[in-house]
Structure formats: C-alpha cells, structure tokens
Scaffold this motif. Structure first.
Motif, PDB file in Angstrom:
ATOM      1  N   GLY A 175       0.794  -1.220   0.000  1.00 34.67           N
ATOM      2  CA  GLY A 175       0.000   0.000   0.000  1.00 34.67           C
ATOM      3  C   GLY A 175       0.827   1.270   0.000  1.00 34.67           C
ATOM      4  O   GLY A 175       0.276   2.359   0.205  1.00 34.67           O
ATOM      5  N   LEU A 176       2.131   1.165  -0.258  1.00 36.88           N
ATOM      6  CA  LEU A 176       2.959   2.372  -0.274  1.00 36.88           C
ATOM      7  C   LEU A 176       2.545   3.296  -1.418  1.00 36.88           C
ATOM      8  O   LEU A 176       2.208   2.840  -2.516  1.00 36.88           O
ATOM      9  N   ARG A 177       2.607   4.582  -1.167  1.00 40.19           N
ATOM     10  CA  ARG A 177       2.346   5.565  -2.213  1.00 40.19           C
ATOM     11  C   ARG A 177       3.455   5.483  -3.265  1.00 40.19           C
ATOM     12  O   ARG A 177       4.581   5.089  -2.963  1.00 40.19           O
ATOM     13  N   PRO A 178       3.163   5.896  -4.507  1.00 40.96           N
ATOM     14  CA  PRO A 178       4.201   5.871  -5.541  1.00 40.96           C
ATOM     15  C   PRO A 178       5.467   6.632  -5.129  1.00 40.96           C
ATOM     16  O   PRO A 178       6.584   6.144  -5.333  1.00 40.96           O
ATOM     17  N   GLY A 179       5.300   7.812  -4.531  1.00 36.87           N
ATOM     18  CA  GLY A 179       6.467   8.580  -4.113  1.00 36.87           C
ATOM     19  C   GLY A 179       7.305   7.855  -3.074  1.00 36.87           C
ATOM     20  O   GLY A 179       8.540   7.958  -3.064  1.00 36.87           O
ATOM     21  N   ASP A 180       6.644   7.099  -2.198  1.00 35.02           N
ATOM     22  CA  ASP A 180       7.375   6.348  -1.177  1.00 35.02           C
ATOM     23  C   ASP A 180       8.081   5.139  -1.778  1.00 35.02           C
ATOM     24  O   ASP A 180       9.130   4.714  -1.289  1.00 35.02           O
ATOM     25  N   ARG A 218      -2.944   1.063  -3.997  1.00 32.96           N
ATOM     26  CA  ARG A 218      -2.928   1.504  -2.593  1.00 32.96           C
ATOM     27  C   ARG A 218      -4.347   1.504  -2.029  1.00 32.96           C
ATOM     28  O   ARG A 218      -4.565   1.054  -0.893  1.00 32.96           O
ATOM     29  N   HIS A 219      -5.297   2.001  -2.799  1.00 31.05           N
ATOM     30  CA  HIS A 219      -6.685   2.002  -2.333  1.00 31.05           C
ATOM     31  C   HIS A 219      -7.157   0.573  -2.040  1.00 31.05           C
ATOM     32  O   HIS A 219      -7.872   0.337  -1.062  1.00 31.05           O
TER      33      HIS A 219
END
Length: 457
Positions: free
Chosen positions: A283-288, A385-386
């Motif tokens: 579920g990490l955000r793309p930036g992370d 992620r959602h």
C-alpha cells in the motif's frame, strides 16, 4: 562673508581661472585647509581631500564636483573630516559593505531568496527535501517577491480560497500550508526574519463547494476494493508485459545486438513489475516506492519501516512499520537477488542514472500493463494503494491499525474515506487469508481469491 572667505584660499573666481587654463590632472591646492585641493578633469573640476590613514598610508577621497559644490562647501567638508580624524575611504567602504549586506539580507527575506538559498541548502540535507521544495514552489510562486515578514492572515486565506476554487483537496491544502509554516520556523531559527508572521494564523475550516464536492465524490469512487477479475487482469497484464519485454530482447540479441543482457535469466525484466507488486502488497504511495531504500526494506527479515514522504516535514512524522506478507517477500527477495543483494541505496533506482526516478516514471509501463491485461483505462496506479487499505478495512482491522499501516497518524482519514467498507464480517473475511498483527500484516496476498503472486515472473 569675510568669515567664510577664511575657510579656503581657493575662491570661486580662482577656481574658474584655474580650470580654464590648466591641463588635465593639474592640481590647485588650498593654503588654509590641509589636504583640500581642486583637480582638473576631462569633464571639469573635482574637489579632493588628501589625508594619512591610521596605517600611515596616503589616501585621497573625492568630496564633490565643481561648480556643483562651491569652494566654501568643499572646505567645510574637508575641515570637518580633518577635525574628526576620519578615515574617509575606510568609512565609505564600510558603508558600501553594509549596504551590500543589507541588500543581501533583504533578498533572503523574500520567499524566492530564502527558498532558493538558505532553505534549499537546508533541505538538501534532508531525505524529502526535494519534495518539500516542490510543494512550496508549486503553491507559493506568486509570493516569490514578498518579504517573508510581511505575510499576513489575509494572504493565507486568499491563497486558501484560490486552491479550493481550482479543486485542491483540503488535505492537500493543509499539507502545503504546513510546508510553508515549517519554512517560516526555519527562517526564524536562521535569523533571516525575527518572528514568524503566521505563527497564530490557521486555515479556515473547509467550505464545501460544488466543484470540491464533485471532486470528493469522484475520489471517493476510486477508494474501493479491486474486483476478483481486476486482480486477475493485473497479474495477467504484468506477466504479458514481462513476456513482451523478453521477446523484444531475444529479437534484439538475435539481430545484431548480442551484447545486450539476456532478460530470460532475470526474475523481472523491468523494474515496474516488482514496484507494482510491492504497491499492491504494502500500500505504499508511488512517491514512497521511488524513495524506498534497502535500509527501509529489509529483505532478510521481511520488515518494512518507512517514514512517508508526505509527512517528513512534519514535526512528528508518521511511520509505516510492517511485516511483509509471504507474497511480498517472494517479490522483494527476487528483486534483491537480481540487484546484487545491496545493503543500501534505492530499491528502485533509475536504470539510466542510478538516482531517484521521476514521480511519473511508472505512467508508461502502467498504461502498457493495463492494455495487455484488459484493465479499465481510467484505473490509476494509486488504485493498488486504495485496494490495500480497502481490504484491511473490509476485513475488520481496527481503523487506527489500518491508518498506521497506510502511513497516517490518526484514523480520521481512513474513517472518512474508507469507513463505508467496514464489514459485514462473513463477506469481508474472504479478503484476508491470514491476520493482522501489531505493526504488521501477515498472510495477505492482495487477491480476493487468494491467487498466488507471480513472484517468479
């Protein structure tokens, strides 16, 4: 008049006669004020004062031009300097330096000067510095020439209204304002400004408009579980993408480029494939994902510890701590082996530069995977992620635990945006093959049908 005539032996008439007949650089000295003289220049005459500075060096300072400055005025100024024992040129240089320093200080007090100068250097030492600077540049470029000390509550509320009118989400606005407040606090610590002008200024409570309501509803529709069919199509798209790349490489090696690496011997022929799986399973955000390092993702122990980019500038940033599920471990270890088992550095570095990739680098491969898998065109990469968050909520995991796994400090955001997924337990338990442990996820593979991950793609 007689008293003034005694101040200098050079009368106005004498000065005119001298300049009319003298050659260039000729000098007429005053007999009454030591050091005062009139020098002939190409443009007329100039009053000068010669003196000895404290080091014993002879120096000459300009008083003013003749006839703009009359003999009496020049004599009074020279006599004052002599009486005070002034080091005229040193004083002038000091004033010039002070003026330059004040000008430089004034430039750093503008948002542009401070942001691109001291604050950029400060952020260069921080992991999320580039992202923070980008937020500030995007949101506050119209204030670049403003003195930081002059920012006011009215400025903030006008800015807030503008961002709301163009459809920015309240959380996005709050995040940008938080970045500005952090900059101002650092400017105070640096001594660039004496006090934070927005110290007691809060954003107005968000006012729902027709446009923001429409945006909210559109975003809410994306916060859902992926269907069984979408999960299958995602896996199929990633497999087809890998197969396509391998076939293209075989063709290239067979037709004049035998030195190219053989993709058939690699677990993943493209970095996007493990990145997509890790997004699905963590579920990490793309930036992370782009900023993720091997120090944060431990393939030996299966432990993920990450401070999200969105909260790094906060005084107390959020923290993701997660035990990777087995499917994620299969992907991570295969990618780690392929990368040479590094102990540090980026998990997904640019294949070209070795540095962090652009935040939109996944766009092209994601579109290709969607076409190959038959996924909807409007399905965003963020949907992974959602799906991760929705699965946990639907499985009945406490919302605060979900929030921490998703990189939020409180359950408010999860409750507001995913609360509609809270269970009917009998329906939701099929979405979780294992359970949720404190600080980690175990057993979940991101699929409604418990379909195995394609870790050996």
């Amino acid at each position: 008049m007689a008293a003034k005539a005694l101040d200098t032996s050079i009368t106005d008439a004498a000065a005119r006669r001298f300049l009319d007949s003298a050659s260039n650089r000729a000098t007429l000295w005053c007999d009454r004020v030591t050091g005062l003289h009139l020098i002939r220049t190409t443009k007329g005459g100039s009053w000068r004062y010669r003196y000895t500075d404290p080091t014993g060096k002879r120096r000459t300072a300009t008083i003013g031009r003749y006839p703009a400055l009359k003999p009496q005025q020049a004599a009074e100024k020279a006599l004052a300097w002599r009486t005070e024992g002034a080091d005229v040129l040193a004083d002038k240089e000091q004033r010039k330096r002070q003026a330059l320093e004040e000008k430089a200080s004034a430039s750093t007090r503008t948002l542009r000067g401070y942001l691109e100068g001291p604050y950029a250097r400060y952020q260069a030492r921080r992991t999320a510095g580039d992202e923070t600077l980008a937020i500030l540049r995007t949101n506050f470029a119209h204030w670049y020439d403003r003195d930081l000390a002059t920012l006011s509550r009215n400025d903030v509320l006008t800015w807030q209204s503008w961002r709301e009118e163009i459809g920015r989400a309240p959380a996005t606005i709050k995040r940008a304002y938080g970045a500005l407040r952090t900059l101002l606090r650092q400017a105070v610590r640096d001594g660039s400004i004496e006090d934070d002008p927005l110290r007691d200024v809060a954003l107005d409570k968000h006012a729902e408009t027709e446009r923001t309501e429409e945006l909210r509803e559109r975003r809410a529709a994306t916060r859902r579980l992926l269907t069984d069919d979408e999960i299958r199509r995602l896996h199929a798209g990633l497999e087809s993408f890998a197969a396509e790349l391998r076939q293209q490489r075989r063709n290239s090696r067979a037709h004049g480029k035998p030195d190219l690496p053989d993709l058939d011997v690699l677990a993943y022929p493209h970095w996007f494939i493990p990145l997509a799986y890790l997004s699905l399973y963590s579920g990490l955000r793309p930036g992370d994902l782009y900023s993720l390092t091997w120090l944060e993702l431990n393939p030996s122990f299966g432990r993920l510890v990450k401070v999200p980019q969105k909260t790094r500038h906060h005084p107390e940033p959020a923290r993701v701590e997660m035990d990777l599920p087995p499917e994620a471990m299969t992907v991570v270890r295969a990618w780690w082996d392929q990368q040479g088992k590094p102990t540090d550095g980026l998990v997904f570095p640019s294949p070209v530069t070795g540095r962090r990739m652009d935040k939109k680098a996944h766009g092209k491969p994601w579109r290709r995977v969607k076409r190959l898998g038959g996924l909807p065109d409007n399905l965003t990469f963020y949907a992974l992620r959602h799906h991760f968050i929705s699965t946990l909520v639907a499985a009945g995991v406490p919302l605060l635990t979900v929030a921490k796994l998703a990189g939020h400090k409180s359950a408010a955001m999860i409750e507001n945006h995913y609360g509609h997924l809270c269970p009917d337990t009998s329906y939701c338990r099929k979405w979780c093959t294992g359970g949720i442990e404190e600080g980690g996820v175990s057993g979940w593979n991101g699929s409604a049908t418990n379909q195995p991950a394609r870790g050996d793609t």
